[in-house]
Design an enzyme around this catalytic site. Structure first.
Site, PDB file in Angstrom:
ATOM      1  N   HIS A 228     -23.165  59.874  20.266  1.00  0.00           N
ATOM      2  CA  HIS A 228     -24.061  59.891  21.427  1.00  0.00           C
ATOM      3  C   HIS A 228     -23.829  58.624  22.250  1.00  0.00           C
ATOM      4  O   HIS A 228     -24.009  57.513  21.748  1.00  0.00           O
ATOM      5  CB  HIS A 228     -25.523  59.990  20.964  1.00  0.00           C
TER       6      HIS A 228
ATOM      7  N   LYS B  52     -26.713  64.284  25.302  1.00  0.00           N
ATOM      8  CA  LYS B  52     -28.023  64.085  24.649  1.00  0.00           C
ATOM      9  C   LYS B  52     -28.378  62.598  24.565  1.00  0.00           C
ATOM     10  O   LYS B  52     -29.527  62.215  24.777  1.00  0.00           O
ATOM     11  CB  LYS B  52     -28.011  64.685  23.227  1.00  0.00           C
TER      12      LYS B  52
ATOM     13  N   GLN C  20     -25.277  67.516  17.705  1.00  0.00           N
ATOM     14  CA  GLN C  20     -24.474  68.732  17.906  1.00  0.00           C
ATOM     15  C   GLN C  20     -25.135  69.626  18.974  1.00  0.00           C
ATOM     16  O   GLN C  20     -25.775  69.111  19.864  1.00  0.00           O
ATOM     17  CB  GLN C  20     -24.251  69.493  16.593  1.00  0.00           C
TER      18      GLN C  20
HETATM   19  P1  GDP Z   1     -23.872  63.686  23.355  1.00  0.00           P
HETATM   20  O1  GDP Z   1     -23.126  63.833  22.070  1.00  0.00           O
HETATM   21  O2  GDP Z   1     -24.580  64.942  23.726  1.00  0.00           O
HETATM   22  O3  GDP Z   1     -24.786  62.487  23.376  1.00  0.00           O
HETATM   23  O4  GDP Z   1     -22.762  63.456  24.478  1.00  0.00           O
HETATM   24  P2  GDP Z   1     -21.490  62.456  24.395  1.00  0.00           P
HETATM   25  O5  GDP Z   1     -21.963  61.071  24.511  1.00  0.00           O
HETATM   26  O6  GDP Z   1     -20.634  62.802  23.232  1.00  0.00           O
HETATM   27  O7  GDP Z   1     -20.679  62.933  25.658  1.00  0.00           O
HETATM   28  C1  GDP Z   1     -21.240  62.905  26.949  1.00  0.00           C
HETATM   29  C2  GDP Z   1     -20.387  61.983  27.823  1.00  0.00           C
HETATM   30  O8  GDP Z   1     -20.723  62.193  29.173  1.00  0.00           O
HETATM   31  C3  GDP Z   1     -20.618  60.514  27.562  1.00  0.00           C
HETATM   32  O9  GDP Z   1     -19.428  59.817  27.797  1.00  0.00           O
HETATM   33  C4  GDP Z   1     -21.666  60.134  28.602  1.00  0.00           C
HETATM   34  O10 GDP Z   1     -21.614  58.772  28.967  1.00  0.00           O
HETATM   35  C5  GDP Z   1     -21.257  61.000  29.756  1.00  0.00           C
HETATM   36  N1  GDP Z   1     -22.319  61.456  30.664  1.00  0.00           N
HETATM   37  C6  GDP Z   1     -23.609  61.780  30.399  1.00  0.00           C
HETATM   38  N2  GDP Z   1     -24.215  62.257  31.512  1.00  0.00           N
HETATM   39  C7  GDP Z   1     -23.291  62.227  32.489  1.00  0.00           C
HETATM   40  C8  GDP Z   1     -23.293  62.630  33.861  1.00  0.00           C
HETATM   41  O11 GDP Z   1     -24.262  63.132  34.408  1.00  0.00           O
HETATM   42  N3  GDP Z   1     -22.120  62.469  34.557  1.00  0.00           N
HETATM   43  C9  GDP Z   1     -20.996  61.957  33.995  1.00  0.00           C
HETATM   44  N4  GDP Z   1     -19.913  61.830  34.740  1.00  0.00           N
HETATM   45  N5  GDP Z   1     -20.971  61.571  32.700  1.00  0.00           N
HETATM   46  C10 GDP Z   1     -22.090  61.728  31.962  1.00  0.00           C
HETATM   47  P1  IMO Z   2     -22.722  65.455  19.134  1.00  0.00           P
HETATM   48  O1  IMO Z   2     -24.036  65.136  18.450  1.00  0.00           O
HETATM   49  C1  IMO Z   2     -19.348  68.195  19.430  1.00  0.00           C
HETATM   50  C2  IMO Z   2     -18.012  70.081  15.720  1.00  0.00           C
HETATM   51  C3  IMO Z   2     -16.657  69.694  15.165  1.00  0.00           C
HETATM   52  C4  IMO Z   2     -16.269  70.993  14.489  1.00  0.00           C
HETATM   53  C5  IMO Z   2     -17.594  71.500  13.933  1.00  0.00           C
HETATM   54  C6  IMO Z   2     -17.838  71.149  12.468  1.00  0.00           C
HETATM   55  O2  IMO Z   2     -21.982  64.273  19.577  1.00  0.00           O
HETATM   56  O3  IMO Z   2     -22.928  66.474  20.193  1.00  0.00           O
HETATM   57  P2  IMO Z   2     -18.472  68.888  11.204  1.00  0.00           P
HETATM   58  O4  IMO Z   2     -17.786  67.567  11.171  1.00  0.00           O
HETATM   59  O5  IMO Z   2     -19.854  68.862  11.727  1.00  0.00           O
HETATM   60  O6  IMO Z   2     -18.386  69.626   9.908  1.00  0.00           O
HETATM   61  O7  IMO Z   2     -17.592  69.773  12.247  1.00  0.00           O
HETATM   62  O8  IMO Z   2     -18.599  70.900  14.723  1.00  0.00           O
HETATM   63  N1  IMO Z   2     -18.930  68.938  15.959  1.00  0.00           N
HETATM   64  C7  IMO Z   2     -19.250  68.487  17.168  1.00  0.00           C
HETATM   65  N2  IMO Z   2     -18.802  68.847  18.397  1.00  0.00           N
HETATM   66  N3  IMO Z   2     -20.302  67.252  19.316  1.00  0.00           N
HETATM   67  C8  IMO Z   2     -20.784  66.893  18.110  1.00  0.00           C
HETATM   68  O9  IMO Z   2     -21.830  66.068  17.946  1.00  0.00           O
HETATM   69  C9  IMO Z   2     -20.215  67.492  16.960  1.00  0.00           C
HETATM   70  N4  IMO Z   2     -20.421  67.358  15.628  1.00  0.00           N
HETATM   71  C10 IMO Z   2     -19.640  68.254  15.032  1.00  0.00           C
HETATM   72  O10 IMO Z   2     -15.759  69.331  16.185  1.00  0.00           O
HETATM   73  O11 IMO Z   2     -15.834  71.930  15.444  1.00  0.00           O
HETATM   74 MG    MG Z   3     -21.172  63.602  21.345  1.00  0.00          MG
END
Ligand code: GDP
Ligand code: IMO
Ligand code: MG
Length: 447
Positions: free
Chosen positions: A53, A28, A236
């Site tokens: 994020h 995201k 999430q």
């Molecule tokens: P979010 O919580 O939904 O914002 O996602 P996170 O940042 O926790 O996890 C997504 C991970 O995948 C991060 O390390 C991003 O830099 C990475 N990412 C996002 N888009 C891509 C993609 O298209 N390819 C790869 N290899 N990594 C990506």
């Molecule tokens: P983003 O925004 C993935 C999961 C936790 C746990 C459950 C409840 O980065 O996608 P909490 O601390 O919210 O009470 O935990 O939700 N969880 C996530 N998993 N990405 C997240 O956020 C999360 N935020 C909470 O691992 O299973």
């Molecule tokens: Mg995340």
């Protein structure tokens, strides 16, 4: 008639909600950062510092927890009343971002007066509640999310506005005292020295946040009336929704699109579009049903190649094939106008790609996500297979598409196109973009 209730339908989409369609970490942050370029405001509507994020800009990697991802582009970034705010965590994040060169003044950031606070004692309570569940722990991020939303529901929460009240130290003391009672009576623990230190820091926090108070709901309403573009950034994912996710293994807020209205304070009619962020496979952190979960070689390959370790907690993420039964359910909850498929490159090099289009539960084929959350625990995945494709990053597909050498998704290898088209066909969600790397540039928009 009151000006604000005189609704004008927008000719072009002005308000878009970005929702994680699975269990979070779909990418995201990256998508919001890309879309923020053409937006005026980015507003977070739920969750708290449990979110992580990631936004990659050149050689810099930003990990955002409470700050909206638009802040990196200097866009007006708002934290809505649906977000549980940990002032100490936010202060640390703001300082880190400033040190990395991101400007964060009251011009860039506004925080809703009504955002409920996470106190250091909420974090302790989160840990103790998890411990008391023994083998049935949710696997929370231990950031105090559940206890803070509980206080809101109980009408005992402190809010961002309270930080600026004359009697802030007294209010804080009373709230901490109430938590202390629970910690002592229910869990037989006393507040430790570290927690005491954090409470002291929190008591002294008001000057740091002076000027960041914002009337978020009025600001967003006025912006939409003026034809500005607003992105609502979800945290999430839909399958972690407190009401519709895999309860009780969920978070305590509403990541689904409807949560945007409640979390910002705007009517449903002010939302033009809802867009999904869908990872090309599935991951999950923490406990709970995950029908397509893999173990062994492919699970490890996806984890390593996809860097599937929690952005907030560093925990290894569980990995598995794409679950279309769950994705269709997510679509039903959110009404996606389209989706951003991320991390397609991570599947590159797999000789075959499986996806699940139905479950088997007690010997019966099931194509709709079970209404009974317990039924998903018994579901077995029914897989279909497609031919794999090679390493996408090597060929710089996004660059090829951008330079106009090919049209949109046609830049991708034929088997990769077939896979994303299959996802779209079986989920019923049109493709907006496909990501093939974590960088801003590694995105191909469908034409
Ligand atoms: P979010 O919580 O939904 O914002 O996602 P996170 O940042 O926790 O996890 C997504 C991970 O995948 C991060 O390390 C991003 O830099 C990475 N990412 C996002 N888009 C891509 C993609 O298209 N390819 C790869 N290899 N990594 C990506
Ligand atoms: P983003 O925004 C993935 C999961 C936790 C746990 C459950 C409840 O980065 O996608 P909490 O601390 O919210 O009470 O935990 O939700 N969880 C996530 N998993 N990405 C997240 O956020 C999360 N935020 C909470 O691992 O299973
Ligand atoms: Mg995340």
């Amino acid at each position: 008639m009151d000006k604000k209730s005189d609704f004008k339908p927008y000719s072009k989409p002005h308000s878009t909600v970005i929702v994680g369609a699975q269990w979070g970490d779909e990418g995201k942050g990256k998508i919001v950062d890309v879309l923020a370029e053409r937006s005026d405001i980015v507003v977070r509507y739920q969750g708290g510092p449990n979110a992580g994020h990631t936004v990659i800009v050149g050689s810099k990697k930003f990990k955002l927890h409470l700050l909206p991802s638009g802040v990196i582009r200097g866009k007006r970034s708002l934290i809505g009343a649906g977000v549980v705010l940990d002032p100490l965590a936010l202060k640390a994040e703001m300082e880190e971002m400033r040190a990395a060169g991101v400007k964060i003044t009251p011009k860039e950031l506004g925080i809703a007066y009504r955002a409920p606070l996470i106190l250091p004692t909420h974090r302790l309570l989160d840990g103790m509640q998890e411990e008391s569940k023994k083998g049935k722990a949710v696997g929370t991020t231990k950031r105090g999310i559940g206890p803070a939303y509980s206080d809101l529901a109980l009408r005992t929460a402190l809010m961002f506005a309270d930080v600026f009240a004359k009697d802030w130290p007294k209010k804080l003391e009373a709230a901490v005292f109430a938590h202390e009672e629970i910690l002592e009576k229910m869990f037989s623990i006393k507040i430790d020295a570290l927690c005491r230190k954090s409470i002291k820091e929190l008591e002294a926090i008001p000057p740091f946040f002076e000027g960041f108070q914002a009337n978020v709901n009025l600001e967003v309403t006025d912006a939409l009336d003026a034809g500005k573009k607003v992105l609502f950034e979800g945290a999430q994912g839909a399958l972690l929704d407190n009401s519709f996710g895999t309860y009780p293994f969920v978070t305590s807020s509403h990541p689904i699109a409807g949560g945007a209205c409640i979390g910002v304070g705007v009517p449903p009619r002010s939302i033009d579009r809802v867009e999904a962020v869908v990872k090309a496979y599935c991951t999950r952190v923490g406990s709970g049903p995950f029908v397509t979960e893999l173990s062994g070689k492919v699970a490890d390959e996806l984890r390593q190649k996809g860097g599937e370790f929690g952005t907030t907690t560093g925990r290894p993420r569980r990995t598995g094939w794409l679950d279309l039964v769950a994705l269709r359910f997510s679509h039903r909850l959110n009404g996606f106008a389209g989706m951003h498929i991320t991390k397609l490159d991570v599947l590159g090099g797999q000789p075959e790609i499986s996806f699940c289009n139905s479950y088997e539960i007690a010997g019966k084929k099931v194509t709709e996500y079970p209404a009974d959350p317990l039924a998903t625990e018994k579901a077995k995945p029914v897989y279909q297979k497609m031919a794999g494709f090679g390493d996408l990053s090597e060929k710089e597909w996004a660059k090829v598409a951008k330079e106009g050498k090919t049209k949109g998704l046609d830049a991708l290898p034929k088997n990769a196109i077939a896979y994303v088209n299959k996802i779209s066909e079986l989920s019923g969600i049109p493709i907006i973009s496909v990501s093939v790397g974590p960088e801003r540039e590694s995105i191909i928009f469908a034409k």
